[in-house]
Scaffold this active site. Structure first.
Site, PDB file in Angstrom:
ATOM      1  N   ASN A  22       0.704  -1.224  -0.170  1.00  0.00           N
ATOM      2  CA  ASN A  22       0.136  -0.021   0.076  1.00  0.00           C
ATOM      3  C   ASN A  22       0.777   1.209  -0.050  1.00  0.00           C
ATOM      4  O   ASN A  22       0.380   2.049  -0.775  1.00  0.00           O
ATOM      5  CB  ASN A  22      -0.929   0.087   1.117  1.00  0.00           C
ATOM      6  CG  ASN A  22      -2.050  -0.695   0.897  1.00  0.00           C
ATOM      7  OD1 ASN A  22      -2.984  -0.429   0.080  1.00  0.00           O
ATOM      8  ND2 ASN A  22      -2.393  -1.858   1.605  1.00  0.00           N
ATOM      9  N   MET A  98       0.445  -2.892  12.516  1.00  0.00           N
ATOM     10  CA  MET A  98      -0.170  -4.131  12.991  1.00  0.00           C
ATOM     11  C   MET A  98      -0.330  -3.914  14.591  1.00  0.00           C
ATOM     12  O   MET A  98      -0.292  -4.994  15.279  1.00  0.00           O
ATOM     13  CB  MET A  98       0.763  -5.167  12.646  1.00  0.00           C
ATOM     14  CG  MET A  98       0.676  -5.721  11.351  1.00  0.00           C
ATOM     15  SD  MET A  98      -0.932  -5.751  10.509  1.00  0.00           S
ATOM     16  CE  MET A  98      -1.486  -7.391  10.971  1.00  0.00           C
ATOM     17  N   LEU A 101      -3.672   0.849  18.737  1.00  0.00           N
ATOM     18  CA  LEU A 101      -3.582   2.325  18.827  1.00  0.00           C
ATOM     19  C   LEU A 101      -4.447   2.805  20.250  1.00  0.00           C
ATOM     20  O   LEU A 101      -5.757   2.493  20.035  1.00  0.00           O
ATOM     21  CB  LEU A 101      -3.568   3.266  17.997  1.00  0.00           C
ATOM     22  CG  LEU A 101      -2.419   3.152  16.901  1.00  0.00           C
ATOM     23  CD1 LEU A 101      -2.965   3.990  15.743  1.00  0.00           C
ATOM     24  CD2 LEU A 101      -1.081   3.614  17.246  1.00  0.00           C
ATOM     25  N   ASN A 115      -6.904   4.662   8.006  1.00  0.00           N
ATOM     26  CA  ASN A 115      -6.424   3.477   8.063  1.00  0.00           C
ATOM     27  C   ASN A 115      -7.057   2.537   6.648  1.00  0.00           C
ATOM     28  O   ASN A 115      -8.130   2.930   6.471  1.00  0.00           O
ATOM     29  CB  ASN A 115      -7.000   2.864   9.437  1.00  0.00           C
ATOM     30  CG  ASN A 115      -6.371   1.183   9.237  1.00  0.00           C
ATOM     31  OD1 ASN A 115      -5.052   0.953   9.093  1.00  0.00           O
ATOM     32  ND2 ASN A 115      -7.173   0.307   9.865  1.00  0.00           N
ATOM     33  N   HIS A 117      -8.012  -1.100   5.807  1.00  0.00           N
ATOM     34  CA  HIS A 117      -8.527  -2.606   6.389  1.00  0.00           C
ATOM     35  C   HIS A 117      -9.135  -3.403   5.174  1.00  0.00           C
ATOM     36  O   HIS A 117      -9.957  -3.139   4.559  1.00  0.00           O
ATOM     37  CB  HIS A 117      -9.552  -2.363   7.580  1.00  0.00           C
ATOM     38  CG  HIS A 117      -9.916  -3.655   7.733  1.00  0.00           C
ATOM     39  ND1 HIS A 117      -9.176  -4.263   9.015  1.00  0.00           N
ATOM     40  CD2 HIS A 117     -10.775  -4.396   7.921  1.00  0.00           C
ATOM     41  CE1 HIS A 117      -9.617  -5.516   9.423  1.00  0.00           C
ATOM     42  NE2 HIS A 117     -10.649  -5.508   8.774  1.00  0.00           N
ATOM     43  N   ASP A 153     -10.266  -1.225  14.340  1.00  0.00           N
ATOM     44  CA  ASP A 153     -10.782  -1.042  12.923  1.00  0.00           C
ATOM     45  C   ASP A 153     -12.118  -0.125  12.930  1.00  0.00           C
ATOM     46  O   ASP A 153     -13.118  -0.722  12.189  1.00  0.00           O
ATOM     47  CB  ASP A 153     -10.880  -2.269  12.120  1.00  0.00           C
ATOM     48  CG  ASP A 153      -9.584  -3.106  11.965  1.00  0.00           C
ATOM     49  OD1 ASP A 153      -8.600  -2.127  11.879  1.00  0.00           O
ATOM     50  OD2 ASP A 153      -9.345  -4.127  12.394  1.00  0.00           O
ATOM     51  N   GLN A 181      -7.473  -4.144  -5.017  1.00  0.00           N
ATOM     52  CA  GLN A 181      -8.422  -2.997  -4.899  1.00  0.00           C
ATOM     53  C   GLN A 181      -7.858  -2.009  -3.789  1.00  0.00           C
ATOM     54  O   GLN A 181      -8.006  -0.697  -3.906  1.00  0.00           O
ATOM     55  CB  GLN A 181      -9.786  -3.640  -4.410  1.00  0.00           C
ATOM     56  CG  GLN A 181     -10.294  -4.328  -5.306  1.00  0.00           C
ATOM     57  CD  GLN A 181     -10.584  -3.669  -6.802  1.00  0.00           C
ATOM     58  OE1 GLN A 181     -10.997  -2.448  -6.660  1.00  0.00           O
ATOM     59  NE2 GLN A 181     -10.194  -4.268  -7.887  1.00  0.00           N
TER      60      GLN A 181
END
Ligand code: GRF
Length: 225
Positions: A22, A98, A101, A115, A117, A153, A181
């Site tokens: 990414n 990973m 937080l 973020n 996911h 998340d 994607q």
């Protein structure tokens, strides 16, 4: 919200733990001019993260903040904040980071922490989510870019991409198709942020039309359309 005119690039920091595909997509889009950001710093908690090599190859400064060297999460996060703020970044993009937080970090970067996911949140937060999606028998999974708030998340969703789950998919094959994607989605979401077009309204993210476009757009169709 931060604004970046076409001539002014948004200074961002990218925080990683691993391979950094990414990160690579952000580097590539920043280089080809389709993403109006300057990646000021790449930080990894893992000294062996291959993403650090990707950053170095692109001439981007890197820092390792190894969580194992700190007594508690708070001290680790203070150190992360110090290096990111030291680089004067206006947006922090987590890209395969990973560690969970705490509110200390999340609140410090409230509204400017994103973020990515590999699932369609709020379904399947956490780890091994491709296998979880296969086991649950869902027909579609995908990727989500979201603002980070407290909780794993969790946070207002900026953009999602849908990926079908094929009959003979295993977690590896599905993860690879989702990653393709992700590499499209993260630059798009960060571009919207850099253009000052995102606003958070409760749990929802509103996307404004580009300044040059008058009237309603495909992103924000008129009421009842
Ligand atoms: C991606 O699937 C991302 O969504 C997740 O971890 C993976 C990181 O991949 N958070 P990479 O390091 O960017 O290749």
């Amino acid at each position: 919200m931060t604004d970046a005119s076409p001539t002014q690039k948004l200074p961002i920091g990218v925080v990683i733990s691993g391979g950094g595909t990414n990160l690579q997509s952000l580097i590539d889009r920043a280089l080809d001019g389709s993403l109006p950001v300057e990646i000021k710093l790449v930080v990894s908690n893992n000294p062996d993260a291959f993403g650090l090599e990707r950053a170095k190859k692109a001439g981007i400064p890197t820092r390792v903040v190894d969580h194992r060297g700190f007594g508690d999460r708070g001290a680790f996060e203070e150190a992360l904040i110090e290096v990111l703020d030291g680089a004067r970044v206006e947006l922090v993009a987590l890209a395969g980071f990973m560690r969970v937080l705490t509110p200390l970090f999340v609140n410090h970067y409230a509204g400017r922490l994103l973020n990515i996911h590999p699932a369609l949140l709020p379904s399947f937060p956490g780890l091994n989510v491709q296998q979880q999606a296969i086991d649950a028998g869902v027909r579609f999974s995908g990727a989500t870019v979201h603002f980070v708030t407290e909780g794993v998340d969790a946070g207002p969703i900026v953009a999602q991409a849908v990926v079908p789950i094929l009959p003979h998919d295993d977690a590896k094959a599905l993860a690879a198709r989702i990653l393709q994607q992700e590499h499209r989605l993260y630059p798009l979401a960060i571009r919207l942020f850099a253009e000052g077009r995102l606003s958070i309204n409760g749990q929802r993210v509103e996307i404004q039309a580009p300044p040059t476009e008058a009237g309603p757009s495909l992103l924000n169709p008129p009421e009842g359309a």
